[in-house]
Design a protein around this motif. Structure first.
Motif, PDB file in Angstrom:
ATOM      1  N   THR A  49     -29.113   2.178   2.835  1.00 52.40           N
ATOM      2  CA  THR A  49     -28.085   2.733   1.962  1.00 52.40           C
ATOM      3  C   THR A  49     -26.720   2.215   2.384  1.00 52.40           C
ATOM      4  O   THR A  49     -26.404   2.177   3.572  1.00 52.40           O
ATOM      5  CB  THR A  49     -28.090   4.274   2.014  1.00 52.40           C
ATOM      6  OG1 THR A  49     -29.405   4.756   1.734  1.00 52.40           O
ATOM      7  CG2 THR A  49     -27.139   4.843   0.971  1.00 52.40           C
ATOM      8  N   TYR A  86     -22.551   2.607   1.518  1.00 48.62           N
ATOM      9  CA  TYR A  86     -21.621   3.568   0.945  1.00 48.62           C
ATOM     10  C   TYR A  86     -20.262   2.921   0.682  1.00 48.62           C
ATOM     11  O   TYR A  86     -19.838   2.021   1.409  1.00 48.62           O
ATOM     12  CB  TYR A  86     -21.429   4.746   1.886  1.00 48.62           C
ATOM     13  CG  TYR A  86     -22.707   5.443   2.274  1.00 48.62           C
ATOM     14  CD1 TYR A  86     -23.346   5.144   3.473  1.00 48.62           C
ATOM     15  CD2 TYR A  86     -23.281   6.396   1.435  1.00 48.62           C
ATOM     16  CE1 TYR A  86     -24.524   5.779   3.838  1.00 48.62           C
ATOM     17  CE2 TYR A  86     -24.456   7.032   1.787  1.00 48.62           C
ATOM     18  CZ  TYR A  86     -25.072   6.724   2.982  1.00 48.62           C
ATOM     19  OH  TYR A  86     -26.242   7.356   3.325  1.00 48.62           O
ATOM     20  N   GLN A 142     -16.688   4.694   0.345  1.00 56.15           N
ATOM     21  CA  GLN A 142     -15.875   5.905   0.330  1.00 56.15           C
ATOM     22  C   GLN A 142     -14.535   5.562  -0.296  1.00 56.15           C
ATOM     23  O   GLN A 142     -13.832   4.679   0.187  1.00 56.15           O
ATOM     24  CB  GLN A 142     -15.671   6.435   1.750  1.00 56.15           C
ATOM     25  CG  GLN A 142     -14.804   7.665   1.830  1.00 56.15           C
ATOM     26  CD  GLN A 142     -15.437   8.886   1.194  1.00 56.15           C
ATOM     27  OE1 GLN A 142     -16.626   9.139   1.375  1.00 56.15           O
ATOM     28  NE2 GLN A 142     -14.648   9.648   0.434  1.00 56.15           N
ATOM     29  N   GLY A 201     -23.119   8.127  -7.581  1.00 53.21           N
ATOM     30  CA  GLY A 201     -21.941   8.759  -7.014  1.00 53.21           C
ATOM     31  C   GLY A 201     -20.694   8.680  -7.874  1.00 53.21           C
ATOM     32  O   GLY A 201     -19.661   9.255  -7.534  1.00 53.21           O
ATOM     33  N   ARG A 237     -17.582   9.244  -3.196  1.00 53.16           N
ATOM     34  CA  ARG A 237     -18.364   8.373  -2.330  1.00 53.16           C
ATOM     35  C   ARG A 237     -19.515   7.798  -3.143  1.00 53.16           C
ATOM     36  O   ARG A 237     -20.384   8.538  -3.630  1.00 53.16           O
ATOM     37  CB  ARG A 237     -18.917   9.104  -1.115  1.00 53.16           C
ATOM     38  CG  ARG A 237     -19.564   8.150  -0.120  1.00 53.16           C
ATOM     39  CD  ARG A 237     -20.027   8.822   1.149  1.00 53.16           C
ATOM     40  NE  ARG A 237     -21.286   9.521   0.974  1.00 53.16           N
ATOM     41  CZ  ARG A 237     -22.106   9.824   1.982  1.00 53.16           C
ATOM     42  NH1 ARG A 237     -21.787   9.496   3.216  1.00 53.16           N
ATOM     43  NH2 ARG A 237     -23.220  10.483   1.748  1.00 53.16           N
ATOM     44  N   SER A 272     -22.711   1.364   6.100  1.00 51.69           N
ATOM     45  CA  SER A 272     -24.138   1.384   5.795  1.00 51.69           C
ATOM     46  C   SER A 272     -24.864   2.144   6.889  1.00 51.69           C
ATOM     47  O   SER A 272     -24.343   2.306   7.997  1.00 51.69           O
ATOM     48  CB  SER A 272     -24.690  -0.036   5.691  1.00 51.69           C
ATOM     49  OG  SER A 272     -24.646  -0.673   6.947  1.00 51.69           O
ATOM     50  N   SER A 330     -22.897   5.565  -3.421  1.00 54.86           N
ATOM     51  CA  SER A 330     -24.040   5.194  -2.593  1.00 54.86           C
ATOM     52  C   SER A 330     -24.849   4.113  -3.301  1.00 54.86           C
ATOM     53  O   SER A 330     -24.956   4.119  -4.528  1.00 54.86           O
ATOM     54  CB  SER A 330     -24.938   6.407  -2.346  1.00 54.86           C
ATOM     55  OG  SER A 330     -24.258   7.434  -1.673  1.00 54.86           O
ATOM     56  N   CYS A 331     -25.416   3.246  -2.517  1.00 51.38           N
ATOM     57  CA  CYS A 331     -26.299   2.204  -3.056  1.00 51.38           C
ATOM     58  C   CYS A 331     -27.548   2.192  -2.196  1.00 51.38           C
ATOM     59  O   CYS A 331     -27.491   1.806  -1.026  1.00 51.38           O
ATOM     60  CB  CYS A 331     -25.605   0.851  -3.032  1.00 51.38           C
ATOM     61  SG  CYS A 331     -26.639  -0.515  -3.601  1.00 51.38           S
TER      62      CYS A 331
END
Length: 127
Positions: free
Chosen positions: A78, A80, A82, A8, A19, A72, A21-22
């Motif tokens: 996942t 996030y 932001q 991201g 944003r 999450s 993401s992981c």
């Protein structure tokens, strides 16, 4: 094996949003905390935002409060970050990390409190 895949990042102008993401896979234990850290050349990795799963608390560095949020999905697959109102000082490589270790004295804002790390995603904010 536990794997964290961060994505991201990119180049954005001041005031823009991204944003991150992981995606977390291979978990065989309960996650205690998830964190996003930032590193810039010549400096240590610093915590940007952390989510403590065991008590639901969140941490935000003073420099990002009011601009960044962490969340999450329900399955913790996942996580996030932001990022709104981006500033040039937000530039850096962002890493996500997972902690499987509960210690009463941990703040989950330090590198050594995390057990697994993603590969990082570069965020560049132009002025």
């Amino acid at each position: 094996d536990v794997q964290l895949q961060a994505s991201g990042g990119g180049l954005v102008q001041t005031g823009g949003s991204l944003r991150l993401s992981c995606v977390v896979s291979g978990l065989t234990f309960d996650v205690i905390a998830i964190g996003w850290f930032r590193q810039v050349p010549g400096k240590e990795r610093e915590a940007v935002s952390c989510l403590s799963i065991y008590d639901g608390s969140t941490y935000f560095a003073d420099t990002v409060k009011g601009r960044f949020t962490i969340s999450s999905d329900n399955g913790m697959n996942t996580v996030y970050l932001q990022m709104n109102g981006l500033k040039p000082e937000d530039t850096g490589v962002y890493y996500c990390a997972v902690s499987r270790t509960y210690r009463p004295g941990y703040s989950y804002t330090k590198e050594n409190e995390y057990d697994y790390w993603g590969q990082g995603t570069l965020v560049t904010v132009s002025s």
